[in-house]
Design an enzyme around this catalytic site. Structure first.
Site, PDB file in Angstrom:
ATOM      1  N   TYR A  53      -5.905 -28.048 -29.643  1.00  0.00           N
ATOM      2  CA  TYR A  53      -4.522 -27.772 -30.076  1.00  0.00           C
ATOM      3  C   TYR A  53      -4.361 -27.829 -31.602  1.00  0.00           C
ATOM      4  CZ  TYR A  53      -2.681 -27.801 -25.311  1.00  0.00           C
ATOM      5  OH  TYR A  53      -2.388 -27.480 -24.002  1.00  0.00           O
ATOM      6  N   PHE A  61       5.876 -32.434 -31.841  1.00  0.00           N
ATOM      7  CA  PHE A  61       5.436 -32.879 -30.511  1.00  0.00           C
ATOM      8  C   PHE A  61       3.910 -33.013 -30.401  1.00  0.00           C
ATOM      9  CE2 PHE A  61       6.078 -28.252 -30.470  1.00  0.00           C
ATOM     10  CZ  PHE A  61       4.828 -27.794 -30.050  1.00  0.00           C
ATOM     11  N   ARG A  94      -2.323 -14.582 -18.391  1.00  0.00           N
ATOM     12  CA  ARG A  94      -1.158 -15.016 -19.183  1.00  0.00           C
ATOM     13  C   ARG A  94       0.143 -14.596 -18.476  1.00  0.00           C
ATOM     14  NH1 ARG A  94      -0.960 -18.463 -23.626  1.00  0.00           N
ATOM     15  NH2 ARG A  94       1.167 -18.264 -24.308  1.00  0.00           N
ATOM     16  N   HIS A 128      -2.919 -24.369 -18.893  1.00  0.00           N
ATOM     17  CA  HIS A 128      -3.184 -23.718 -20.183  1.00  0.00           C
ATOM     18  C   HIS A 128      -3.918 -22.415 -19.925  1.00  0.00           C
ATOM     19  CE1 HIS A 128      -4.653 -22.888 -24.211  1.00  0.00           C
ATOM     20  NE2 HIS A 128      -5.792 -22.590 -23.620  1.00  0.00           N
TER      21      HIS A 128
HETATM   22  P1  IDP Z   1       0.803 -21.779 -24.792  1.00  0.00           P
HETATM   23  O1  IDP Z   1       0.289 -22.968 -24.007  1.00  0.00           O
HETATM   24  O2  IDP Z   1       1.784 -20.960 -24.005  1.00  0.00           O
HETATM   25  O3  IDP Z   1      -0.308 -20.937 -25.386  1.00  0.00           O
HETATM   26  P2  IDP Z   1       1.212 -23.044 -27.402  1.00  0.00           P
HETATM   27  O4  IDP Z   1       2.200 -22.625 -28.441  1.00  0.00           O
HETATM   28  O5  IDP Z   1      -0.232 -22.791 -27.692  1.00  0.00           O
HETATM   29  O6  IDP Z   1       1.664 -22.348 -26.016  1.00  0.00           O
HETATM   30  O7  IDP Z   1       1.467 -24.587 -27.128  1.00  0.00           O
HETATM   31  C1  IDP Z   1       0.535 -25.395 -26.442  1.00  0.00           C
HETATM   32  C2  IDP Z   1       1.290 -26.350 -25.522  1.00  0.00           C
HETATM   33  O8  IDP Z   1       2.141 -27.207 -26.322  1.00  0.00           O
HETATM   34  C3  IDP Z   1       2.250 -25.681 -24.546  1.00  0.00           C
HETATM   35  O9  IDP Z   1       1.600 -25.192 -23.388  1.00  0.00           O
HETATM   36  C4  IDP Z   1       3.234 -26.803 -24.246  1.00  0.00           C
HETATM   37  O10 IDP Z   1       2.685 -27.754 -23.338  1.00  0.00           O
HETATM   38  C5  IDP Z   1       3.356 -27.460 -25.619  1.00  0.00           C
HETATM   39  N1  IDP Z   1       4.455 -26.873 -26.424  1.00  0.00           N
HETATM   40  C6  IDP Z   1       4.425 -25.713 -27.138  1.00  0.00           C
HETATM   41  N2  IDP Z   1       5.579 -25.483 -27.781  1.00  0.00           N
HETATM   42  C7  IDP Z   1       6.387 -26.534 -27.480  1.00  0.00           C
HETATM   43  C8  IDP Z   1       7.739 -26.887 -27.866  1.00  0.00           C
HETATM   44  O11 IDP Z   1       8.436 -26.189 -28.613  1.00  0.00           O
HETATM   45  N3  IDP Z   1       8.224 -28.054 -27.355  1.00  0.00           N
HETATM   46  C9  IDP Z   1       7.492 -28.856 -26.533  1.00  0.00           C
HETATM   47  N4  IDP Z   1       6.231 -28.568 -26.152  1.00  0.00           N
HETATM   48  C10 IDP Z   1       5.665 -27.422 -26.617  1.00  0.00           C
HETATM   49 MG    MG Z   2      -1.669 -21.445 -26.858  1.00  0.00          MG
END
Ligand code: IDP
Ligand code: MG
Length: 167
Positions: A53, A61, A94, A128
């Site tokens: 991450y 967060f 996705r 994920h």
């Molecule tokens: P994705 O998992 O859809 O690719 P990412 O932006 O890569 O999205 O974020 C990784 C993970 O971080 C998300 O799956 C979710 O668990 C958490 N997350 C992402 N954006 C937010 C947010 O704005 N608030 C709270 N948790 C978030």
């Molecule tokens: Mg992602």
């Protein structure tokens, strides 16, 4: 035109495992008709979580997200990691997973069906999935060693079985 074969990383996150959703998620993913070419259960280290991450390290967060993927929030110190492979794998997986925010995700998607927003601030979205080819290649390299994947992702050919017997 024939679509290109791609590999994509799927993680069933600790909330997915705790809620006994493994079977449901794998059944949903089988709708894609992609192949599973690698799978295992992983106890996630802090180093692996932070590297996975790293694009979110400045987000408020981030700390909670690292606890989440390491299983600290669900008392499940594991995730299930899989590589799906086939034509347009990244987009297909996705789409089935749904949007990041489970409240905005299509209610029939995996995240729309099973995810939730917590008071702790992190989206618990049970799965994920890689979001681009570049990300998929990086992530698969983080979670799997090449010999754990049964196809050669570049050429698309199946590897020869190793004549090794575990004692
Ligand atoms: P994705 O998992 O859809 O690719 P990412 O932006 O890569 O999205 O974020 C990784 C993970 O971080 C998300 O799956 C979710 O668990 C958490 N997350 C992402 N954006 C937010 C947010 O704005 N608030 C709270 N948790 C978030
Ligand atoms: Mg992602």
């Amino acid at each position: 035109m024939k679509s290109k074969n791609q590999a994509t990383l799927v993680l069933i996150k600790p909330d997915g495992l705790k809620k006994s959703l493994t079977g449901n998620i794998l059944t949903r993913l089988s709708e894609t008709k992609l192949e599973i070419v690698a799978a295992k259960i992983v106890c996630v280290s802090k180093e692996l979580a932070e590297e996975h991450y790293r694009h979110l390290k400045d987000k408020p967060f981030f700390g909670e997200l690292i606890h989440y993927i390491m299983g600290d929030l669900h008392n499940r110190k594991k995730v299930m990691a899989l590589v799906y492979w086939g034509p347009d794998a990244i987009t297909k997986v996705r789409q089935l997973a749904g949007s990041t925010n489970p409240e905005e995700a299509d209610p029939t998607s995996i995240r729309g069906s099973y995810g939730r927003i917590t008071t702790g601030g992190v989206y618990e979205n049970v799965i994920h999935v890689s979001s681009s080819e570049e990300e998929a290649n990086r992530e698969i390299g983080l979670w799997f060693s090449p010999e754990e994947i049964i196809v050669n992702v570049e050429s698309g050919s199946y590897k020869e079985p190793k004549p090794k017997i575990k004692k």
